[in-house]
Design an enzyme around this catalytic site. Structure first.
Site, PDB file in Angstrom:
ATOM      1  CG  LEU A  41      -1.763   1.277   1.507  1.00  0.00           C
ATOM      2  CD1 LEU A  41      -2.891   1.421   0.436  1.00  0.00           C
ATOM      3  CD2 LEU A  41      -2.579   1.106   2.871  1.00  0.00           C
TER       4      LEU A  41
ATOM      5  CB  ILE B 257      16.262  -3.161  35.049  1.00  0.00           C
ATOM      6  CG1 ILE B 257      15.300  -2.457  35.916  1.00  0.00           C
ATOM      7  CG2 ILE B 257      16.545  -4.511  35.816  1.00  0.00           C
ATOM      8  CD1 ILE B 257      13.722  -2.954  35.942  1.00  0.00           C
TER       9      ILE B 257
ATOM     10  CD  GLU C 224      -0.495  -3.683  10.618  1.00  0.00           C
ATOM     11  OE1 GLU C 224      -1.850  -3.753  11.088  1.00  0.00           O
ATOM     12  OE2 GLU C 224      -0.019  -4.818  10.273  1.00  0.00           O
TER      13      GLU C 224
HETATM   14  C1  LIG Z   1       9.286  -1.978   9.504  1.00  0.00           C
HETATM   15  C2  LIG Z   1       8.050  -1.339   8.642  1.00  0.00           C
HETATM   16  C3  LIG Z   1       7.355  -2.411   7.927  1.00  0.00           C
HETATM   17  C4  LIG Z   1       6.223  -1.761   6.970  1.00  0.00           C
HETATM   18  N1  LIG Z   1       5.438  -2.864   6.193  1.00  0.00           N
HETATM   19  C5  LIG Z   1       4.762  -2.302   5.541  1.00  0.00           C
HETATM   20  C6  LIG Z   1       3.934  -3.068   4.438  1.00  0.00           C
HETATM   21  O1  LIG Z   1       4.073  -4.228   4.525  1.00  0.00           O
HETATM   22  N2  LIG Z   1       3.242  -2.639   3.746  1.00  0.00           N
HETATM   23  C7  LIG Z   1       2.795  -1.433   3.266  1.00  0.00           C
HETATM   24  O2  LIG Z   1       2.059  -0.913   2.678  1.00  0.00           O
HETATM   25  N3  LIG Z   1       3.494  -0.413   4.284  1.00  0.00           N
HETATM   26  C8  LIG Z   1       4.425  -0.740   5.172  1.00  0.00           C
HETATM   27  N4  LIG Z   1       4.964   0.071   6.114  1.00  0.00           N
HETATM   28  C9  LIG Z   1       4.783   1.423   5.966  1.00  0.00           C
HETATM   29  C10 LIG Z   1       3.955   2.205   7.033  1.00  0.00           C
HETATM   30  O3  LIG Z   1       2.775   1.820   7.040  1.00  0.00           O
HETATM   31  C11 LIG Z   1       4.536   3.619   6.950  1.00  0.00           C
HETATM   32  O4  LIG Z   1       5.789   3.790   7.293  1.00  0.00           O
HETATM   33  C12 LIG Z   1       3.693   4.476   7.913  1.00  0.00           C
HETATM   34  O5  LIG Z   1       2.191   4.371   7.447  1.00  0.00           O
HETATM   35  C13 LIG Z   1       4.127   5.866   8.053  1.00  0.00           C
HETATM   36  O6  LIG Z   1       4.216   6.345   6.891  1.00  0.00           O
HETATM   37  P1  LIG Z   1       5.582   7.030   6.545  1.00  0.00           P
HETATM   38  O7  LIG Z   1       6.896   6.069   6.911  1.00  0.00           O
HETATM   39  O8  LIG Z   1       5.694   7.678   5.074  1.00  0.00           O
HETATM   40  O9  LIG Z   1       5.731   8.370   7.561  1.00  0.00           O
HETATM   41  P2  LIG Z   1       4.898   9.625   7.316  1.00  0.00           P
HETATM   42  O10 LIG Z   1       3.747   9.531   6.839  1.00  0.00           O
HETATM   43  O11 LIG Z   1       5.775  10.813   6.557  1.00  0.00           O
HETATM   44  O12 LIG Z   1       4.722  10.327   8.928  1.00  0.00           O
HETATM   45  C14 LIG Z   1       5.702  10.940   9.636  1.00  0.00           C
HETATM   46  C15 LIG Z   1       5.301  11.313  10.921  1.00  0.00           C
HETATM   47  O13 LIG Z   1       4.098  12.243  10.811  1.00  0.00           O
HETATM   48  C16 LIG Z   1       3.301  11.809  11.738  1.00  0.00           C
HETATM   49  N5  LIG Z   1       1.984  12.321  11.398  1.00  0.00           N
HETATM   50  C17 LIG Z   1       0.920  11.708  10.325  1.00  0.00           C
HETATM   51  N6  LIG Z   1      -0.172  12.379  10.356  1.00  0.00           N
HETATM   52  C18 LIG Z   1      -0.044  13.497  11.209  1.00  0.00           C
HETATM   53  C19 LIG Z   1      -0.782  14.345  11.611  1.00  0.00           C
HETATM   54  N7  LIG Z   1      -2.026  14.689  11.063  1.00  0.00           N
HETATM   55  N8  LIG Z   1      -0.137  15.363  12.419  1.00  0.00           N
HETATM   56  C20 LIG Z   1       0.938  15.306  12.901  1.00  0.00           C
HETATM   57  N9  LIG Z   1       1.771  14.338  12.677  1.00  0.00           N
HETATM   58  C21 LIG Z   1       1.446  13.367  11.678  1.00  0.00           C
HETATM   59  C22 LIG Z   1       3.252  10.321  11.716  1.00  0.00           C
HETATM   60  O14 LIG Z   1       2.673   9.820  12.733  1.00  0.00           O
HETATM   61  C23 LIG Z   1       4.920  10.047  11.831  1.00  0.00           C
HETATM   62  O15 LIG Z   1       5.458  10.197  13.212  1.00  0.00           O
HETATM   63  C24 LIG Z   1       6.096  -0.669   6.996  1.00  0.00           C
HETATM   64  C25 LIG Z   1       6.951   0.551   7.635  1.00  0.00           C
HETATM   65  C26 LIG Z   1       7.928   0.103   8.512  1.00  0.00           C
HETATM   66  C27 LIG Z   1       8.513   0.889   9.339  1.00  0.00           C
END
Ligand SMILES: Cc1cc2nc3c(=O)[nH]c(=O)nc-3n(C[C@H](O)[C@H](O)[C@H](O)COP(=O)(O)OP(=O)(O)OC[C@H]3O[C@@H](n4cnc5c(N)ncnc54)[C@H](O)[C@@H]3O)c2cc1C
Length: 408
Positions: free
Chosen positions: A140, A361, A387
């Site tokens: 996704l 700890i 997620e």
């Molecule tokens: C180990 C790992 C495995 C993953 N596996 C999958 C997978 O199998 N399939 C898949 O599709 N995706 C996967 N992902 C992707 C994951 O779902 C995304 O990393 C996640 O949705 C966050 O998106 P981003 O990394 O682009 O961060 P961003 O969207 O850029 O977010 C950066 C920060 O902004 C914050 N933020 C977001 N909205 C707001 C708001 N309205 N106000 C203030 N702050 C906000 C977020 O909480 C975060 O702290 C995986 C990610 C990781 C790290």
């Protein structure tokens, strides 16, 4: 209160209790050597891939991945047992983070097929996923569409080829767990151009879901990504990737809803995994503080240690109540958006705090590679991001609260 006492809670049926005990005994045997076995937590990519494949196969042979797909994949509506998913993840995470990951991805990666696949697609993929014979992935996220997932750009254009309907996929997906080892990917792509709201954000319309086999021409792994807690992860690319229209999941344009329905089911199990990591940290901290001599006593005799242990136990207990309440409500067929968001946030955030306390700890030993608490410290981190990051869960909870206050 002992580690497994919570199984007596009224949220569970006798079948759940039995399942949790059986998974625990199996995992205790399967991962018995782990604490002293350097290969159990491989760091290099090829070994991680091999270890992950092996875990999927073992989980399949033991019968656990059967819980990742509904019991009746041919049925009109997929019925997931969310309590079983969370219990299995909690138990596996206590023993082995990679086993938890391998189990979780079989479910998340095939969830959209269970929910919306045609009978033919269900028959082709689900039995192999349940048996641990095919590895699934959920594609996704994109580089510019993580939390703002409606902003995805990967496209699926409908065409006719030799009289057959096909879709041509172009674009990239990133952060894809099992990327590089998966046999197939459930991919979410645009079948119509993005619609903008007046504030510039993108609506969720025009996204559809597809199953793409890893051998399909035009599909490739663009880049592998190495994590602090290693599991297979990649950026995947579609370049004129042609798939039969029959590989679409659900109706055209309904993909966003399908992605959210899939995440809704599996998000509670992320909380389950966090509980497993946190409980393991608490158990390690208890054992270590009782054994560690200090100031003529043991570390456990010192009141500041006791305060840390009390905080850890109370937070794990509260998060566990929230997690299994959400799972129980979901299994009763209720709408649990708010409860699931609360459980995911509470369990992952409190697990991070509990594990950090356990590292403290352990003193210097807590940051040494190969120590269980050091591994847990790395294992937990991503759960607060994927997620739906914690901030996104807060927005969901607040939206639900405000909506019901407005209705009142
Ligand atoms: C180990 C790992 C495995 C993953 N596996 C999958 C997978 O199998 N399939 C898949 O599709 N995706 C996967 N992902 C992707 C994951 O779902 C995304 O990393 C996640 O949705 C966050 O998106 P981003 O990394 O682009 O961060 P961003 O969207 O850029 O977010 C950066 C920060 O902004 C914050 N933020 C977001 N909205 C707001 C708001 N309205 N106000 C203030 N702050 C906000 C977020 O909480 C975060 O702290 C995986 C990610 C990781 C790290």
């Amino acid at each position: 209160m002992r580690r497994r006492d919570f199984l007596e809670w009224p949220f569970f049926t006798p079948a759940h209790r039995d399942l949790a005990e059986r998974v625990d005994s199996w995992a205790a045997q399967r991962f018995a050597r782990q604490a002293h076995d350097a290969d159990a937590h491989p760091e290099d990519r090829d070994s991680v891939d091999a270890a992950c494949r092996e875990r999927v196969r073992d989980l399949g042979r033991a019968g656990w991945t059967r819980y990742s797909v509904p019991l009746d994949p041919e049925g009109p509506a997929a019925e997931f047992d969310v309590r079983a998913l969370a219990l299995i993840r909690e138990t596996l995470a206590w023993h082995d983070g990679l086993a938890d990951f391998a189990f979780a991805m079989q479910g998340l990666g095939s969830g959209a097929i269970c929910l919306a696949g045609s009978p033919e697609i269900k028959r082709r993929y689900l039995p192999r996923v349940a048996a641990g014979e095919a590895i699934a992935a959920f594609a996704l996220s994109e580089a510019d569409a993580g939390s703002d997932v409606a902003a995805i750009k990967c496209s699926a254009r409908r065409e006719s080829q030799d009289g057959s309907d096909i879709y041509v996929l172009d674009g990239q997906k990133t952060w894809i767990s099992n990327g590089g080892i998966a046999d197939f990917y459930c991919v979410f792509a645009r079948t119509s151009p993005p619609e903008l709201r007046p504030d510039g954000s993108v609506t969720a319309r025009g996204i559809s879901a597809f199953v793409v086999d890893a051998q399909t021409p035009g599909f490739s792994i663009a880049r592998r990504i190495d994590l602090i807690a290693p599991h297979p992860l990649a950026t995947i690319a579609f370049t004129g990737c042609r798939i039969p229209a029959a590989q679409r999941l659900g109706a055209e344009g309904e993909g966003f809803k399908l992605a959210m329905r899939t995440l809704d089911i599996f998000r509670t199990s992320v909380a389950g995994a966090a509980l497993g990591f946190a409980q393991r940290a608490l158990d390690e901290a208890l054992k270590h503080s009782l054994a560690r001599p200090m100031f003529g006593k043991t570390l456990a005799d010192l009141q500041l240690t006791q305060a840390a242990l009390a905080d850890m136990a109370t937070e794990v207990d509260a998060a566990r109540l929230q997690t299994y309440r959400a799972a129980w409500l979901r299994d009763r067929g209720e709408t649990v958006t708010q409860e699931v968001a609360m459980a995911k946030m509470a369990a992952t955030e409190s697990a991070q705090r509990a594990i950090d306390r356990a590292v403290q700890i352990f003193g210097g030993r807590g940051v040494v590679h190969g120590e269980t608490v050091e591994r847990l410290y790395r294992d937990i981190r991503a759960l607060r991001i994927y997620e739906g990051a914690t901030e996104v869960q807060k927005l969901i909870i607040a939206r639900e609260l405000l909506n019901s206050a407005r209705r009142a």
